[in-house]
Scaffold this active site. Structure first.
Site, PDB file in Angstrom:
ATOM      1  N   HIS A 114       0.803  -1.177  -0.023  1.00 11.67           N
ATOM      2  CA  HIS A 114      -0.033  -0.129   0.115  1.00 11.67           C
ATOM      3  C   HIS A 114       0.725   1.160   0.143  1.00 11.67           C
ATOM      4  O   HIS A 114       0.872   2.112  -0.806  1.00 11.67           O
ATOM      5  CB  HIS A 114      -0.828  -0.019   1.154  1.00 11.67           C
ATOM      6  CG  HIS A 114      -1.833   0.974   1.257  1.00 11.67           C
ATOM      7  ND1 HIS A 114      -3.156   0.827   1.653  1.00 11.67           N
ATOM      8  CD2 HIS A 114      -1.633   2.517   1.341  1.00 11.67           C
ATOM      9  CE1 HIS A 114      -3.956   1.880   1.474  1.00 11.67           C
ATOM     10  NE2 HIS A 114      -3.075   2.807   1.532  1.00 11.67           N
ATOM     11  N   ARG A 127      -3.103  13.778   0.396  1.00  9.59           N
ATOM     12  CA  ARG A 127      -4.059  12.835   0.845  1.00  9.59           C
ATOM     13  C   ARG A 127      -4.076  13.046   2.383  1.00  9.59           C
ATOM     14  O   ARG A 127      -3.379  13.709   3.155  1.00  9.59           O
ATOM     15  CB  ARG A 127      -3.557  11.442   0.801  1.00  9.59           C
ATOM     16  CG  ARG A 127      -2.240  11.090   1.354  1.00  9.59           C
ATOM     17  CD  ARG A 127      -1.981   9.689   0.970  1.00  9.59           C
ATOM     18  NE  ARG A 127      -1.378   9.020   2.463  1.00  9.59           N
ATOM     19  CZ  ARG A 127      -0.373   9.334   3.249  1.00  9.59           C
ATOM     20  NH1 ARG A 127       0.445  10.319   2.661  1.00  9.59           N
ATOM     21  NH2 ARG A 127      -0.127   8.652   4.092  1.00  9.59           N
TER      22      ARG A 127
HETATM   23  C1  HEM Z   1      -3.712   3.878   5.328  1.00 11.06           C
HETATM   24  C2  HEM Z   1      -0.503   5.804   2.407  1.00 11.06           C
HETATM   25  C3  HEM Z   1      -3.286   6.198  -1.286  1.00 11.06           C
HETATM   26  C4  HEM Z   1      -6.786   4.219   1.631  1.00 11.06           C
HETATM   27  C5  HEM Z   1      -2.530   4.234   4.770  1.00 11.06           C
HETATM   28  C6  HEM Z   1      -1.034   4.343   5.484  1.00 11.06           C
HETATM   29  C7  HEM Z   1      -0.269   4.897   4.572  1.00 11.06           C
HETATM   30  C8  HEM Z   1      -0.948   5.162   3.206  1.00 11.06           C
HETATM   31  C9  HEM Z   1       1.021   5.066   4.964  1.00 11.06           C
HETATM   32  C10 HEM Z   1      -1.123   3.748   6.885  1.00 11.06           C
HETATM   33  C11 HEM Z   1      -1.283   4.648   7.893  1.00 11.06           C
HETATM   34  C12 HEM Z   1      -1.261   4.168   9.348  1.00 11.06           C
HETATM   35  O1  HEM Z   1       0.030   3.757   9.748  1.00 11.06           O
HETATM   36  O2  HEM Z   1      -2.108   3.789  10.152  1.00 11.06           O
HETATM   37  C13 HEM Z   1      -0.858   6.131   1.019  1.00 11.06           C
HETATM   38  C14 HEM Z   1      -0.213   6.937   0.043  1.00 11.06           C
HETATM   39  C15 HEM Z   1      -1.138   7.084  -1.019  1.00 11.06           C
HETATM   40  C16 HEM Z   1      -2.248   6.341  -0.482  1.00 11.06           C
HETATM   41  C17 HEM Z   1       1.335   7.415   0.154  1.00 11.06           C
HETATM   42  C18 HEM Z   1      -0.838   7.635  -1.935  1.00 11.06           C
HETATM   43  C19 HEM Z   1      -1.774   8.739  -2.522  1.00 11.06           C
HETATM   44  C20 HEM Z   1      -4.601   5.520  -0.797  1.00 11.06           C
HETATM   45  C21 HEM Z   1      -5.832   5.384  -1.667  1.00 11.06           C
HETATM   46  C22 HEM Z   1      -6.811   4.808  -0.808  1.00 11.06           C
HETATM   47  C23 HEM Z   1      -5.967   4.855   0.616  1.00 11.06           C
HETATM   48  C24 HEM Z   1      -6.009   5.771  -3.169  1.00 11.06           C
HETATM   49  C25 HEM Z   1      -8.269   4.434  -1.080  1.00 11.06           C
HETATM   50  C26 HEM Z   1      -9.267   5.192  -1.315  1.00 11.06           C
HETATM   51  C27 HEM Z   1      -6.277   3.916   2.870  1.00 11.06           C
HETATM   52  C28 HEM Z   1      -7.027   3.578   3.812  1.00 11.06           C
HETATM   53  C29 HEM Z   1      -6.103   3.435   4.972  1.00 11.06           C
HETATM   54  C30 HEM Z   1      -4.744   3.822   4.374  1.00 11.06           C
HETATM   55  C31 HEM Z   1      -8.417   3.054   4.100  1.00 11.06           C
HETATM   56  C32 HEM Z   1      -6.506   2.921   6.585  1.00 11.06           C
HETATM   57  C33 HEM Z   1      -6.159   1.217   6.324  1.00 11.06           C
HETATM   58  C34 HEM Z   1      -6.204   0.669   7.756  1.00 11.06           C
HETATM   59  O3  HEM Z   1      -5.962   1.416   8.757  1.00 11.06           O
HETATM   60  O4  HEM Z   1      -6.673  -0.314   7.583  1.00 11.06           O
HETATM   61  N1  HEM Z   1      -2.294   4.954   3.484  1.00 11.06           N
HETATM   62  N2  HEM Z   1      -2.054   5.943   0.893  1.00 11.06           N
HETATM   63  N3  HEM Z   1      -4.757   5.073   0.467  1.00 11.06           N
HETATM   64  N4  HEM Z   1      -5.057   4.179   3.194  1.00 11.06           N
HETATM   65 FE1  HEM Z   1      -3.555   4.954   2.017  1.00 11.06          FE
END
Ligand code: HEM
Length: 182
Positions: A114, A127
Protein backbone atom coordinates in the site's frame (compact mmCIF):
# COMPACT_ATOMS: atom_id res chain seq x y z
CA UNK A 1 -6.82 24.37 13.61
CA UNK A 2 -6.83 22.39 16.88
CA UNK A 3 -9.90 20.39 16.15
CA UNK A 4 -9.21 16.93 14.83
CA UNK A 5 -12.84 15.95 14.18
CA UNK A 6 -14.29 16.69 10.78
CA UNK A 7 -17.77 16.48 9.30
CA UNK A 8 -18.13 15.74 5.62
CA UNK A 9 -21.57 17.12 4.91
CA UNK A 10 -23.13 15.89 1.70
CA UNK A 11 -25.97 18.04 0.44
CA UNK A 12 -26.86 20.84 -1.93
CA UNK A 13 -24.25 23.41 -0.86
CA UNK A 14 -20.55 23.32 -0.20
CA UNK A 15 -17.02 24.07 -1.31
CA UNK A 16 -16.71 20.94 -3.43
CA UNK A 17 -19.06 20.10 -6.29
CA UNK A 18 -19.75 16.44 -7.04
CA UNK A 19 -18.92 15.41 -10.58
CA UNK A 20 -19.29 11.65 -10.16
CA UNK A 21 -20.46 9.26 -7.46
CA UNK A 22 -19.81 5.54 -7.82
CA UNK A 23 -20.59 2.73 -5.41
CA UNK A 24 -17.66 0.33 -5.68
CA UNK A 25 -18.86 -2.16 -3.06
CA UNK A 26 -21.72 -2.54 -0.57
CA UNK A 27 -24.55 -0.11 0.09
CA UNK A 28 -24.57 3.19 -1.75
CA UNK A 29 -24.90 6.64 -0.21
CA UNK A 30 -27.84 8.89 -1.15
CA UNK A 31 -27.00 11.18 -4.08
CA UNK A 32 -25.73 14.63 -3.27
CA UNK A 33 -24.44 17.51 -5.38
CA UNK A 34 -21.95 19.17 -2.98
CA UNK A 35 -19.71 18.29 -0.05
CA UNK A 36 -18.68 20.65 2.69
CA UNK A 37 -15.79 19.62 4.91
CA UNK A 38 -16.09 21.32 8.27
CA UNK A 39 -14.29 21.23 11.56
CA UNK A 40 -16.66 19.68 14.02
CA UNK A 41 -17.34 17.86 17.27
CA UNK A 42 -18.95 14.56 18.15
CA UNK A 43 -22.33 16.29 18.33
CA UNK A 44 -24.78 15.06 15.70
CA UNK A 45 -24.95 17.26 12.65
CA UNK A 46 -28.35 17.57 10.98
CA UNK A 47 -27.17 19.64 8.04
CA UNK A 48 -27.25 18.33 4.50
CA UNK A 49 -28.52 15.00 3.21
CA UNK A 50 -25.90 12.99 5.08
CA UNK A 51 -22.94 13.67 7.31
CA UNK A 52 -19.94 11.43 7.79
CA UNK A 53 -17.63 12.11 10.72
CA UNK A 54 -13.96 11.26 10.93
CA UNK A 55 -11.07 11.88 13.28
CA UNK A 56 -7.47 12.66 12.44
CA UNK A 57 -5.55 10.03 14.37
CA UNK A 58 -2.13 8.54 14.89
CA UNK A 59 -0.45 6.18 12.45
CA UNK A 60 -1.07 2.47 13.03
CA UNK A 61 1.11 0.55 10.62
CA UNK A 62 3.68 2.94 9.17
CA UNK A 63 7.27 2.16 10.06
CA UNK A 64 9.92 4.80 10.76
CA UNK A 65 11.64 4.58 7.36
CA UNK A 66 8.28 4.79 5.55
CA UNK A 67 7.22 7.75 7.64
CA UNK A 68 10.44 9.56 6.77
CA UNK A 69 9.93 8.87 3.07
CA UNK A 70 6.35 10.14 3.24
CA UNK A 71 7.20 13.27 5.21
CA UNK A 72 10.02 14.09 2.79
CA UNK A 73 7.77 14.24 -0.28
CA UNK A 74 4.11 14.56 0.66
CA UNK A 75 2.19 17.78 0.08
CA UNK A 76 -0.52 19.35 2.22
CA UNK A 77 -4.14 19.70 1.23
CA UNK A 78 -5.33 23.07 -0.04
CA UNK A 79 -2.83 23.66 -2.87
CA UNK A 80 -4.34 26.14 -5.34
CA UNK A 81 -3.47 23.84 -8.29
CA UNK A 82 -5.30 20.89 -6.72
CA UNK A 83 -8.78 21.71 -7.97
CA UNK A 84 -9.88 18.08 -8.14
CA UNK A 85 -10.61 15.86 -5.17
CA UNK A 86 -11.81 12.39 -4.32
CA UNK A 87 -13.71 11.52 -1.17
CA UNK A 88 -13.73 7.77 -0.64
CA UNK A 89 -15.35 6.37 2.51
CA UNK A 90 -14.50 2.71 3.15
CA UNK A 91 -15.38 -0.05 5.57
CA UNK A 92 -13.40 -3.21 6.23
CA UNK A 93 -14.94 -6.55 7.23
CA UNK A 94 -15.18 -8.16 10.67
CA UNK A 95 -12.62 -10.67 9.40
CA UNK A 96 -10.10 -7.83 9.00
CA UNK A 97 -10.76 -6.42 12.45
CA UNK A 98 -10.38 -9.88 13.99
CA UNK A 99 -6.82 -10.12 12.70
CA UNK A 100 -3.94 -9.14 14.97
CA UNK A 101 -2.07 -5.90 14.29
CA UNK A 102 0.96 -7.69 12.83
CA UNK A 103 -1.23 -9.75 10.49
CA UNK A 104 -2.93 -6.58 9.22
CA UNK A 105 0.42 -4.85 8.68
CA UNK A 106 1.63 -7.89 6.72
CA UNK A 107 -1.39 -7.77 4.42
CA UNK A 108 -1.18 -4.00 3.93
CA UNK A 109 2.50 -3.76 3.27
CA UNK A 110 4.33 -7.04 2.64
CA UNK A 111 1.55 -8.40 0.46
CA UNK A 112 -0.33 -5.36 -0.85
CA UNK A 113 2.47 -2.75 -0.84
CA UNK A 114 0.00 0.00 0.00
CA UNK A 115 2.57 2.58 1.09
CA UNK A 116 5.20 1.64 -1.51
CA UNK A 117 2.63 1.93 -4.29
CA UNK A 118 1.19 5.14 -2.87
CA UNK A 119 4.60 6.77 -2.57
CA UNK A 120 5.00 6.67 -6.35
CA UNK A 121 2.09 9.09 -6.66
CA UNK A 122 3.47 11.68 -4.27
CA UNK A 123 3.68 14.65 -4.25
CA UNK A 124 1.07 14.90 -7.06
CA UNK A 125 -1.65 13.42 -4.89
CA UNK A 126 -2.16 15.04 -1.48
CA UNK A 127 -4.06 12.89 0.98
CA UNK A 128 -5.64 12.73 4.39
CA UNK A 129 -6.98 9.73 6.29
CA UNK A 130 -9.78 10.09 8.84
CA UNK A 131 -10.79 7.30 11.23
CA UNK A 132 -14.48 6.67 11.85
CA UNK A 133 -14.79 3.14 13.23
CA UNK A 134 -14.12 4.05 16.87
CA UNK A 135 -16.86 6.67 16.89
CA UNK A 136 -19.53 4.23 15.70
CA UNK A 137 -19.85 5.54 12.14
CA UNK A 138 -21.15 3.62 9.12
CA UNK A 139 -17.68 3.60 7.52
CA UNK A 140 -14.36 2.74 9.17
CA UNK A 141 -12.33 5.29 7.19
CA UNK A 142 -12.90 8.48 5.27
CA UNK A 143 -10.18 9.15 2.73
CA UNK A 144 -9.67 12.49 1.00
CA UNK A 145 -7.33 13.18 -1.94
CA UNK A 146 -6.53 16.40 -3.82
CA UNK A 147 -4.78 16.69 -7.17
CA UNK A 148 -4.43 18.81 -10.28
CA UNK A 149 -6.63 17.89 -13.27
CA UNK A 150 -3.51 16.67 -15.11
CA UNK A 151 -2.93 14.03 -12.41
CA UNK A 152 -6.38 12.49 -12.61
CA UNK A 153 -5.19 9.59 -14.76
CA UNK A 154 -2.39 8.80 -12.33
CA UNK A 155 -4.92 8.77 -9.50
CA UNK A 156 -7.09 6.27 -11.43
CA UNK A 157 -4.03 4.09 -11.96
CA UNK A 158 -3.26 4.17 -8.23
CA UNK A 159 -6.83 3.16 -7.33
CA UNK A 160 -6.77 0.39 -9.91
CA UNK A 161 -3.57 -0.99 -8.37
CA UNK A 162 -4.80 -0.77 -4.77
CA UNK A 163 -8.20 -2.30 -5.50
CA UNK A 164 -6.52 -5.43 -6.89
CA UNK A 165 -4.54 -6.10 -3.70
CA UNK A 166 -5.15 -8.60 -0.92
CA UNK A 167 -5.91 -5.69 1.41
CA UNK A 168 -8.91 -4.73 -0.69
CA UNK A 169 -10.40 -8.25 -0.28
CA UNK A 170 -11.28 -7.03 3.20
CA UNK A 171 -13.03 -3.87 2.01
CA UNK A 172 -16.75 -4.55 2.16
CA UNK A 173 -18.11 -1.06 1.51
CA UNK A 174 -16.59 1.65 -0.68
CA UNK A 175 -18.12 4.70 -2.30
CA UNK A 176 -16.01 6.81 -4.66
CA UNK A 177 -17.02 10.47 -4.91
CA UNK A 178 -15.17 12.81 -7.28
CA UNK A 179 -15.28 16.54 -6.79
CA UNK A 180 -14.11 19.85 -8.15
CA UNK A 181 -13.44 22.94 -6.12
CA UNK A 182 -16.15 25.57 -6.43
C1 HEM B 1 -3.63 3.87 5.20
C2 HEM B 1 -0.27 5.79 2.35
C3 HEM B 1 -3.48 6.21 -1.21
C4 HEM B 1 -6.83 4.19 1.58
C5 HEM B 1 -2.44 4.31 4.71
C6 HEM B 1 -1.20 4.30 5.45
C7 HEM B 1 -0.27 4.86 4.65
C8 HEM B 1 -0.89 5.20 3.41
C9 HEM B 1 1.19 5.11 5.01
C10 HEM B 1 -1.00 3.72 6.85
C11 HEM B 1 -1.37 4.70 7.93
C12 HEM B 1 -1.11 4.07 9.30
O1 HEM B 1 0.06 3.76 9.60
O2 HEM B 1 -2.06 3.93 10.07
C13 HEM B 1 -0.87 6.13 1.17
C14 HEM B 1 -0.22 6.86 0.10
C15 HEM B 1 -1.12 7.01 -0.89
C16 HEM B 1 -2.34 6.33 -0.46
C17 HEM B 1 1.19 7.39 0.11
C18 HEM B 1 -0.91 7.76 -2.17
C19 HEM B 1 -1.72 8.71 -2.57
C20 HEM B 1 -4.64 5.62 -0.80
C21 HEM B 1 -5.82 5.44 -1.62
C22 HEM B 1 -6.75 4.85 -0.83
C23 HEM B 1 -6.18 4.69 0.49
C24 HEM B 1 -5.97 5.87 -3.08
C25 HEM B 1 -8.11 4.43 -1.23
C26 HEM B 1 -9.16 5.07 -1.33
C27 HEM B 1 -6.27 3.99 2.82
C28 HEM B 1 -6.99 3.46 3.96
C29 HEM B 1 -6.07 3.37 4.99
C30 HEM B 1 -4.80 3.84 4.48
C31 HEM B 1 -8.45 3.08 4.02
C32 HEM B 1 -6.33 2.84 6.41
C33 HEM B 1 -6.16 1.35 6.39
C34 HEM B 1 -6.29 0.68 7.73
O3 HEM B 1 -5.93 1.30 8.75
O4 HEM B 1 -6.76 -0.46 7.74
N1 HEM B 1 -2.22 4.84 3.48
N2 HEM B 1 -2.14 5.81 0.79
N3 HEM B 1 -4.89 5.13 0.46
N4 HEM B 1 -4.96 4.23 3.18
FE1 HEM B 1 -3.53 4.93 1.95
Amino acid sequence: MNNTIFDFVGGTIGEWKVIKMTTIKGDNLPDISYINKISSSLIKNDEGIWTLKGIVSNLRYTEKAEKEQLVAIQEDLGRPLATHAAFIPLRKSAEWWNLAQDERRKIMEESSKHTQTGLKYLPAIARKLFHSRDIGEAFDFLTWFEYAPADEEAFEELLYALRKTEEWNYVDREVDIRLIKV
